[in-house]
Write a protein that holds these residues in place. Structure first.
Motif, PDB file in Angstrom:
ATOM      1  N   GLY A  23       5.792 -11.389   9.668  1.00 26.89           N
ATOM      2  CA  GLY A  23       6.424 -10.125   9.284  1.00 26.89           C
ATOM      3  C   GLY A  23       5.736  -9.008  10.055  1.00 26.89           C
ATOM      4  O   GLY A  23       5.708  -8.998  11.280  1.00 26.89           O
ATOM      5  N   GLY A  24       5.124  -8.079   9.321  1.00 27.20           N
ATOM      6  CA  GLY A  24       4.434  -6.967   9.974  1.00 27.20           C
ATOM      7  C   GLY A  24       3.042  -7.317  10.455  1.00 27.20           C
ATOM      8  O   GLY A  24       2.355  -6.469  11.019  1.00 27.20           O
ATOM      9  N   ASN A  25       2.619  -8.546  10.198  1.00 29.94           N
ATOM     10  CA  ASN A  25       1.307  -9.025  10.675  1.00 29.94           C
ATOM     11  C   ASN A  25       0.145  -8.228  10.075  1.00 29.94           C
ATOM     12  O   ASN A  25      -0.883  -8.066  10.717  1.00 29.94           O
ATOM     13  CB  ASN A  25       1.269  -8.929  12.212  1.00 29.94           C
ATOM     14  N   GLY A  43      -1.150  -9.088   7.066  1.00 33.17           N
ATOM     15  CA  GLY A  43      -1.825  -9.982   6.114  1.00 33.17           C
ATOM     16  C   GLY A  43      -3.309 -10.089   6.435  1.00 33.17           C
ATOM     17  O   GLY A  43      -3.721  -9.931   7.591  1.00 33.17           O
ATOM     18  N   LEU A  44      -4.102 -10.355   5.400  1.00 30.87           N
ATOM     19  CA  LEU A  44      -5.559 -10.295   5.572  1.00 30.87           C
ATOM     20  C   LEU A  44      -6.227 -11.666   5.552  1.00 30.87           C
ATOM     21  O   LEU A  44      -7.449 -11.758   5.497  1.00 30.87           O
ATOM     22  CB  LEU A  44      -6.158  -9.384   4.480  1.00 30.87           C
ATOM     23  N   VAL A  45      -5.403 -12.746   5.596  1.00 26.61           N
ATOM     24  CA  VAL A  45      -5.995 -14.093   5.545  1.00 26.61           C
ATOM     25  C   VAL A  45      -5.513 -14.992   6.689  1.00 26.61           C
ATOM     26  O   VAL A  45      -5.640 -16.208   6.621  1.00 26.61           O
ATOM     27  CB  VAL A  45      -5.724 -14.764   4.170  1.00 26.61           C
ATOM     28  N   ILE A  52       9.328  -6.335   3.930  1.00 27.21           N
ATOM     29  CA  ILE A  52       9.603  -6.820   2.577  1.00 27.21           C
ATOM     30  C   ILE A  52       9.542  -8.369   2.542  1.00 27.21           C
ATOM     31  O   ILE A  52       9.074  -8.948   1.567  1.00 27.21           O
ATOM     32  CB  ILE A  52      10.933  -6.251   2.008  1.00 27.21           C
ATOM     33  N   GLY A  53       9.958  -9.013   3.632  1.00 31.91           N
ATOM     34  CA  GLY A  53       9.872 -10.485   3.675  1.00 31.91           C
ATOM     35  C   GLY A  53       8.426 -10.957   3.587  1.00 31.91           C
ATOM     36  O   GLY A  53       8.109 -11.947   2.924  1.00 31.91           O
ATOM     37  N   GLY A  54       7.541 -10.211   4.267  1.00 36.62           N
ATOM     38  CA  GLY A  54       6.105 -10.530   4.212  1.00 36.62           C
ATOM     39  C   GLY A  54       5.545 -10.236   2.828  1.00 36.62           C
ATOM     40  O   GLY A  54       4.739 -10.994   2.287  1.00 36.62           O
TER      41      GLY A  54
HETATM   42  P1  FAD Z   1       2.515 -10.882   7.595  1.00 39.79           P
HETATM   43  O1  FAD Z   1       1.113 -10.437   7.629  1.00 39.79           O
HETATM   44  O2  FAD Z   1       3.268 -10.851   8.866  1.00 39.79           O
HETATM   45  O3  FAD Z   1       2.613 -12.317   6.954  1.00 39.79           O
HETATM   46  C1  FAD Z   1       1.951 -12.624   5.760  1.00 39.79           C
HETATM   47  C2  FAD Z   1       2.320 -14.056   5.335  1.00 39.79           C
HETATM   48  O4  FAD Z   1       3.704 -14.117   4.978  1.00 39.79           O
HETATM   49  C3  FAD Z   1       2.154 -15.089   6.446  1.00 39.79           C
HETATM   50  O5  FAD Z   1       1.740 -16.294   5.878  1.00 39.79           O
HETATM   51  C4  FAD Z   1       3.532 -15.214   7.060  1.00 39.79           C
HETATM   52  O6  FAD Z   1       3.744 -16.495   7.624  1.00 39.79           O
HETATM   53  C5  FAD Z   1       4.423 -14.986   5.852  1.00 39.79           C
HETATM   54  N1  FAD Z   1       5.684 -14.309   6.160  1.00 39.79           N
HETATM   55  C6  FAD Z   1       5.871 -13.069   6.681  1.00 39.79           C
HETATM   56  N2  FAD Z   1       7.187 -12.790   6.746  1.00 39.79           N
HETATM   57  C7  FAD Z   1       7.836 -13.874   6.265  1.00 39.79           C
HETATM   58  C8  FAD Z   1       9.205 -14.205   6.062  1.00 39.79           C
HETATM   59  N3  FAD Z   1      10.193 -13.380   6.364  1.00 39.79           N
HETATM   60  N4  FAD Z   1       9.495 -15.426   5.529  1.00 39.79           N
HETATM   61  C9  FAD Z   1       8.521 -16.301   5.213  1.00 39.79           C
HETATM   62  N5  FAD Z   1       7.218 -16.034   5.379  1.00 39.79           N
HETATM   63  C10 FAD Z   1       6.881 -14.834   5.892  1.00 39.79           C
HETATM   64  N6  FAD Z   1      -1.825  -6.810   0.021  1.00 39.79           N
HETATM   65  C11 FAD Z   1      -1.664  -6.658  -1.308  1.00 39.79           C
HETATM   66  O7  FAD Z   1      -1.226  -7.596  -1.973  1.00 39.79           O
HETATM   67  N7  FAD Z   1      -1.991  -5.477  -1.928  1.00 39.79           N
HETATM   68  C12 FAD Z   1      -2.467  -4.417  -1.266  1.00 39.79           C
HETATM   69  O8  FAD Z   1      -2.787  -3.384  -1.852  1.00 39.79           O
HETATM   70  C13 FAD Z   1      -2.620  -4.535   0.146  1.00 39.79           C
HETATM   71  N8  FAD Z   1      -3.058  -3.503   0.869  1.00 39.79           N
HETATM   72  C14 FAD Z   1      -3.237  -3.652   2.209  1.00 39.79           C
HETATM   73  C15 FAD Z   1      -3.722  -2.570   2.934  1.00 39.79           C
HETATM   74  C16 FAD Z   1      -3.932  -2.684   4.300  1.00 39.79           C
HETATM   75  C17 FAD Z   1      -4.449  -1.502   5.070  1.00 39.79           C
HETATM   76  C18 FAD Z   1      -3.670  -3.914   4.958  1.00 39.79           C
HETATM   77  C19 FAD Z   1      -3.885  -4.069   6.433  1.00 39.79           C
HETATM   78  C20 FAD Z   1      -3.192  -4.992   4.236  1.00 39.79           C
HETATM   79  C21 FAD Z   1      -2.968  -4.878   2.859  1.00 39.79           C
HETATM   80  N9  FAD Z   1      -2.477  -5.931   2.105  1.00 39.79           N
HETATM   81  C22 FAD Z   1      -2.298  -5.789   0.751  1.00 39.79           C
HETATM   82  C23 FAD Z   1      -2.187  -7.218   2.734  1.00 39.79           C
HETATM   83  C24 FAD Z   1      -0.779  -7.259   3.423  1.00 39.79           C
HETATM   84  O9  FAD Z   1      -0.359  -6.050   3.808  1.00 39.79           O
HETATM   85  C25 FAD Z   1       0.258  -7.801   2.485  1.00 39.79           C
HETATM   86  O10 FAD Z   1      -0.062  -9.104   2.213  1.00 39.79           O
HETATM   87  C26 FAD Z   1       1.703  -7.731   3.044  1.00 39.79           C
HETATM   88  O11 FAD Z   1       2.523  -8.075   1.992  1.00 39.79           O
HETATM   89  C27 FAD Z   1       1.973  -8.613   4.250  1.00 39.79           C
HETATM   90  O12 FAD Z   1       3.248  -8.287   4.802  1.00 39.79           O
HETATM   91  P2  FAD Z   1       3.565  -8.492   6.350  1.00 39.79           P
HETATM   92  O13 FAD Z   1       4.990  -8.196   6.572  1.00 39.79           O
HETATM   93  O14 FAD Z   1       2.602  -7.768   7.191  1.00 39.79           O
HETATM   94  O15 FAD Z   1       3.337 -10.057   6.485  1.00 39.79           O
END
Ligand code: FAD
Ligand code: 2HG
Ligand code: ZN
Length: 437
Positions: A42-44, A46-48, A112-114
């Motif tokens: 998704g937006g990359n 994620g913290l793990v 939102i997918g992430g």
């Molecule tokens: P990604 O980082 O791109 O992916 C996360 C995971 O979801 C991966 O395993 C990926 O394979 C999977 N994925 C992504 N998109 C899809 C899709 N469409 N279908 C299937 N799998 C998918 N997290 C919290 O829970 N609470 C917080 O308060 C919070 N605050 C944050 C603050 C900062 C500054 C940062 C950098 C991160 C924070 N996070 C937090 C962690 C992160 O932002 C969340 O986990 C967010 O939901 C990830 O979304 P993303 O689109 O970036 O997903």
């Protein structure tokens, strides 16, 4: 030559499709038939490490699937594609008098997918609950390319197993989420933010209890940070200043209330603050006087992950623990590490979620040996969770047994095998490799 031909045939499949889930389906069908691994991204943010390829996996990023499909003003149900950026959805809803039931510091980039795939928690979970409650339906594409339409828009639907929950929080390990239907609350007109200082952790705990009792239905966030977090924010975040007069405060609490009646809400908050002050629970505090002051207070809390990145190497732990024990771990960690590193603690205290961060000039095995496995054993002994909201991804997949029984993990591995027999979707993530047969 072989791989070039594979690429070409994939492109040919894609050009034949117009709708986006069909494109995702074609890619997955293609990859599955050739045992090519894929990583949903998704937006990359994620913290793990869940969205990052480990070897040569194909990245599937759905960022171009970013349309709102429908919004029902009466029910507040939003249906959208998975690539919509959270902040864009927040603005879309704001214009229509609604809000997203989740908010987090990464809103400008995460999709939102992430969010759904990580079951992201964030700053509003205390008030609106988790995505398991707010997501009413979704569409997902399985490893074999089958499109699973579970895009319901009903609040009540007890017909059989509720399969959407398998995809909420499974970090892309069971398929790719392509559409989401989500219940959004109305935007309320009266928002207040208080930033308070507490002399010790016990006062923060008591303040939480009092806030739940006295603010009740208007409480929308209860965040905490310790003095080490504040010091970090002051040194690394541009333009940040402590809104409280300089003095030795050990802890800070950010309380937000959201309601529909300005004078009633303000009165309620002021009565709560007065009694907390009289009872010695808070030693100082301010109530933001305008939106600018409220957002600068929020910036201190939301900016902490960025401040940590700027400070150097960072060992991150995202733990659920009983509130009364949560800070004992932080203190024990400080004793173990002495001067080797700075232990920084903040988080969603209202949800019992501690963000324990250990900051050092550089990564060092001696530091890691003091932290792990101690932090996981401590959490497990206290019946906590080693991942409250960030998931397991790549970095914590092998730690799942600290929080889940072998029987539960085996069942998870069987579900993974059933939905993805070739193991092509986000391999090496979430579950330990040794348990996937
Ligand atoms: P990604 O980082 O791109 O992916 C996360 C995971 O979801 C991966 O395993 C990926 O394979 C999977 N994925 C992504 N998109 C899809 C899709 N469409 N279908 C299937 N799998 C998918 N997290 C919290 O829970 N609470 C917080 O308060 C919070 N605050 C944050 C603050 C900062 C500054 C940062 C950098 C991160 C924070 N996070 C937090 C962690 C992160 O932002 C969340 O986990 C967010 O939901 C990830 O979304 P993303 O689109 O970036 O997903
Ligand atoms: C937050 O609440 C995020 O700010 C990130 O979940 C937490 O940096 C962290 O440890
Ligand atoms: Zn968090």
């Amino acid at each position: 030559m072989l791989s070039r031909m594979k690429t070409l045939s994939c492109l040919q499949i894609l050009t034949g499709c117009t709708n986006t889930e069909a494109r995702v389906s074609s890619i997955l069908k293609y990859c599955n038939s050739r045992c090519l691994a894929v990583v949903p991204q998704g937006g990359n943010t994620g913290l793990v490490g869940g969205s990052v390829p480990v070897f040569d996996e194909v990245i599937i990023n759905v960022s171009s699937m970013n349309n709102v499909i429908s919004f029902d003003k009466v029910s507040g149900i939003l249906v959208c594609e998975a690539g919509c950026i959270l902040e864009n959805l927040i603005s879309f809803l704001d214009n229509r008098g609604f809000i997203m039931p989740l908010d987090l510091g990464a809103k400008g980039s995460c999709q939102i997918g992430g969010n759904v795939s990580t079951n992201a928690g964030g700053l509003r979970l205390l008030r609106y609950g988790s995505l398991h409650g707010n997501v009413l339906g979704l569409e997902a594409v399985l490893a074999n390319g089958e499109v699973l339409d579970m895009l319901g828009t009903l609040r009540k639907d007890n017909t059989g197993y509720d399969l959407k929950h398998l995809f909420i929080g499974s970090e892309g390990s069971l398929g790719i989420v392509t559409k989401v239907s989500i219940l959004t609350p109305p935007k309320l007109s009266s928002v207040n933010v208080a930033f308070l200082a507490c002399k010790d952790y016990f006062s923060c705990q008591k303040l939480l209890l009092e806030a739940k009792r006295k603010l009740g239905e208007i409480l929308s966030a209860f965040e905490f940070l310790d003095e080490q977090s504040m010091a970090l924010a002051l040194s690394h975040l541009e333009g940040v200043r402590n809104p409280l007069p300089p003095s030795l405060h050990n802890f800070y609490v950010l309380i937000e209330t959201t309601g529909s009646n300005e004078s009633y809400d303000r009165e309620k908050l002021e009565a709560f603050l007065l009694s907390a002050m009289e009872g010695g629970l808070i030693s100082d505090g301010i109530v933001a006087q305008d939106i600018q002051q409220a957002s600068s207070v929020w910036h201190i809390r939301e900016g902490l992950p960025e401040a940590l990145i700027k400070a150097g190497a960072n060992y991150k732990y995202d733990l659920s623990l009983p509130v009364e024990k949560l800070y004992n771990l932080v203190e024990e960690m400080r004793t173990r590490l002495e001067n080797l590193a700075t232990v920084v603690a903040y988080g969603h205290l209202g949800d019992g979620n501690l963000h324990l961060n250990i900051s050092a000039p550089q990564y060092d095995d001696a530091i890691l040996a003091q932290i792990e496995p101690f932090v996981y054993e401590w959490t497990s002994k206290n019946r906590g969770s080693i991942s409250a909201e960030h998931g397991l991804g790549l970095m914590k997949a092998n730690k799942i047994l600290y929080s889940k029984s072998p029987a539960a993990v085996n069942l998870m591995a069987s579900i993974k095998k059933l939905l993805d027999p070739n193991g092509i979707v986000n391999p090496y993530k979430v579950l330990p490799q040794s348990m996937i047969h």
